[in-house]
Design an enzyme around this catalytic site. Sequence first.
Site, PDB file in Angstrom:
ATOM      1  N   LYS A 129       0.965  -1.224   0.079  1.00  0.00           N
ATOM      2  CA  LYS A 129      -0.079   0.052  -0.039  1.00  0.00           C
ATOM      3  C   LYS A 129       0.824   1.146  -0.008  1.00  0.00           C
ATOM      4  O   LYS A 129       2.084   1.185   0.380  1.00  0.00           O
ATOM      5  CB  LYS A 129      -0.971   0.026   1.333  1.00  0.00           C
ATOM      6  CG  LYS A 129      -0.356   0.107   2.732  1.00  0.00           C
ATOM      7  CD  LYS A 129      -1.105  -0.110   3.647  1.00  0.00           C
ATOM      8  CE  LYS A 129      -0.465  -0.236   5.077  1.00  0.00           C
ATOM      9  NZ  LYS A 129      -1.183  -0.707   6.121  1.00  0.00           N
ATOM     10  N   TYR A 180      17.535  29.911   9.469  1.00  0.00           N
ATOM     11  CA  TYR A 180      16.458  30.450   9.760  1.00  0.00           C
ATOM     12  C   TYR A 180      16.330  30.469  11.327  1.00  0.00           C
ATOM     13  O   TYR A 180      16.331  29.285  12.041  1.00  0.00           O
ATOM     14  CB  TYR A 180      15.132  29.814   9.099  1.00  0.00           C
ATOM     15  CG  TYR A 180      15.221  30.206   7.835  1.00  0.00           C
ATOM     16  CD1 TYR A 180      14.868  31.726   7.379  1.00  0.00           C
ATOM     17  CD2 TYR A 180      15.030  29.119   6.872  1.00  0.00           C
ATOM     18  CE1 TYR A 180      14.879  31.814   6.048  1.00  0.00           C
ATOM     19  CE2 TYR A 180      14.834  29.605   5.621  1.00  0.00           C
ATOM     20  CZ  TYR A 180      14.749  30.969   5.034  1.00  0.00           C
ATOM     21  OH  TYR A 180      14.764  31.371   3.681  1.00  0.00           O
ATOM     22  N   MET A 233      13.603  24.617   3.275  1.00  0.00           N
ATOM     23  CA  MET A 233      12.706  23.834   2.236  1.00  0.00           C
ATOM     24  C   MET A 233      13.802  23.027   1.167  1.00  0.00           C
ATOM     25  O   MET A 233      13.338  22.159   0.669  1.00  0.00           O
ATOM     26  CB  MET A 233      12.178  24.800   1.364  1.00  0.00           C
ATOM     27  CG  MET A 233      11.116  24.444   0.055  1.00  0.00           C
ATOM     28  SD  MET A 233      10.567  25.535  -0.893  1.00  0.00           S
ATOM     29  CE  MET A 233       9.242  26.303   0.134  1.00  0.00           C
TER      30      MET A 233
HETATM   31  C1  LIG Z   1      -0.565  -1.669   6.789  1.00  0.00           C
HETATM   32  C2  LIG Z   1      -1.070  -3.015   7.058  1.00  0.00           C
HETATM   33  C3  LIG Z   1      -0.529  -4.052   7.224  1.00  0.00           C
HETATM   34  C4  LIG Z   1       0.948  -3.955   7.599  1.00  0.00           C
HETATM   35  O1  LIG Z   1       1.638  -3.387   8.607  1.00  0.00           O
HETATM   36  P1  LIG Z   1       3.149  -3.112   9.086  1.00  0.00           P
HETATM   37  O2  LIG Z   1       3.109  -2.475  10.437  1.00  0.00           O
HETATM   38  O3  LIG Z   1       3.697  -2.200   8.118  1.00  0.00           O
HETATM   39  O4  LIG Z   1       3.914  -4.329   8.798  1.00  0.00           O
HETATM   40  C5  LIG Z   1      -0.748  -5.333   7.665  1.00  0.00           C
HETATM   41  N1  LIG Z   1      -2.255  -5.478   7.734  1.00  0.00           N
HETATM   42  C6  LIG Z   1      -3.164  -4.437   7.452  1.00  0.00           C
HETATM   43  C7  LIG Z   1      -4.604  -4.643   7.442  1.00  0.00           C
HETATM   44  C8  LIG Z   1      -2.687  -2.989   7.164  1.00  0.00           C
HETATM   45  O5  LIG Z   1      -3.286  -2.224   7.013  1.00  0.00           O
END
Ligand SMILES: *Cc1c(COP(=O)(O)O)cnc(C)c1O
Length: 366
Positions: free
Chosen positions: A35, A257, A305
């Site tokens: 993801k 800054y 930046m």
């Molecule tokens: C993101 C996610 C994972 C992985 O989690 P990590 O902490 O990155 O290992 C597993 N299961 C679900 C449902 C997730 O959304």
Amino acid sequence: MPRPIQALIHTDALAHNLRVARAAAPDAKVWAVVKANAYGHGIERAYPGLQSADGFALLDLAEAERVRALGWRGPILLLEGCFEARDLELCSRLNLWHTVHTDEQIDWLATHKTTWPHRVFLKLNSGMNRLGFQPAAFRTAWMRLSGLTQVDEITLMTHFSDADGPRDVAHQMAAFEAACEGLPGERTLANSAATLRLAASRPEVRGDWVRPGIAVYGSSPDFPQHSIADWGLRPTQTLRSRLIAVQQLQAGASVGYGSTFTAASSMRIGVVACGYADGYPRHAPTGTPVLVDGVRTRLVGRVSMDMITVDLTPVPDAGCGSDVTLWGQGPHGTQLPIDEVARAAGTVGYELMCAVAPRVPVASAD
Ligand SMILES: *Cc1c(COP(=O)(O)O)cnc(C)c1O
């Protein structure tokens, strides 16, 4: 010449970390969680390192299409399921497995016309209170799904809130075991923290599929209790740049800054082509670790930046053009784990690796 900043994706390290996760969960199948564009690594760039996974888990439908476009014919799981009824058409077309966590998602399935039945992951809210059916509603949801011609297999699923910390998973395991008692089907529970910390010794946590994300991307799920070295993981994303200027400060001179850093005595400062517009955390304070020519030193003054400033005292030979590692793999086998930078900046490795900005050119290192 382009600005010297660059992100490197280490395909070998991804493959290595995936093997570490697999070894921690013997006999379980492994979802590589990709993801958020493979945690900022880029799905297409990460894919060559992750092809030994048993499946890819993600939540954006466009990302699922990208994984199929790479030629992946194995399982793809939508971790949040469908967002609207017509998403089921894409699930049918691309053979996506999808999570079911609301009654509405079951309603959509019940009226969906598909030529083959779908594999679904029925999610229990075992205590985290984000997604999933309450324990009291879980069996009814299972019965509804199992009565649909649109549904093939039902996998039982939950997600842990505290696998990385002292509260542990016992309370959620008890809820899951009770809700699933007597129900057939495969099970999936473990994120990275549960996979590395618990899966080897506890088959009930391991289930049939584990879902490691962050560990695959070379960040320790329970840092600072354990570092990536403790888990045998390697950095998979390097953010590197170069010094574009050097300043000699006299005692009492300040940097950047707000003049937040003042030299106590004469010192050299390196100016790095990397700032918050590249995804470097703006809240990183003086003292945040940085490697210059592979030597560990510290950021001084405020992150701006396009630039940060670093203390060159430990690297007297450094000058314009010297190599700077913001995190990841440095020269000559050196390393700066992303977890150390994240901690200094009051965040987690997840956020830093996902936030590398679009203006940073990305290359594959292996
Ligand atoms: C993101 C996610 C994972 C992985 O989690 P990590 O902490 O990155 O290992 C597993 N299961 C679900 C449902 C997730 O959304």
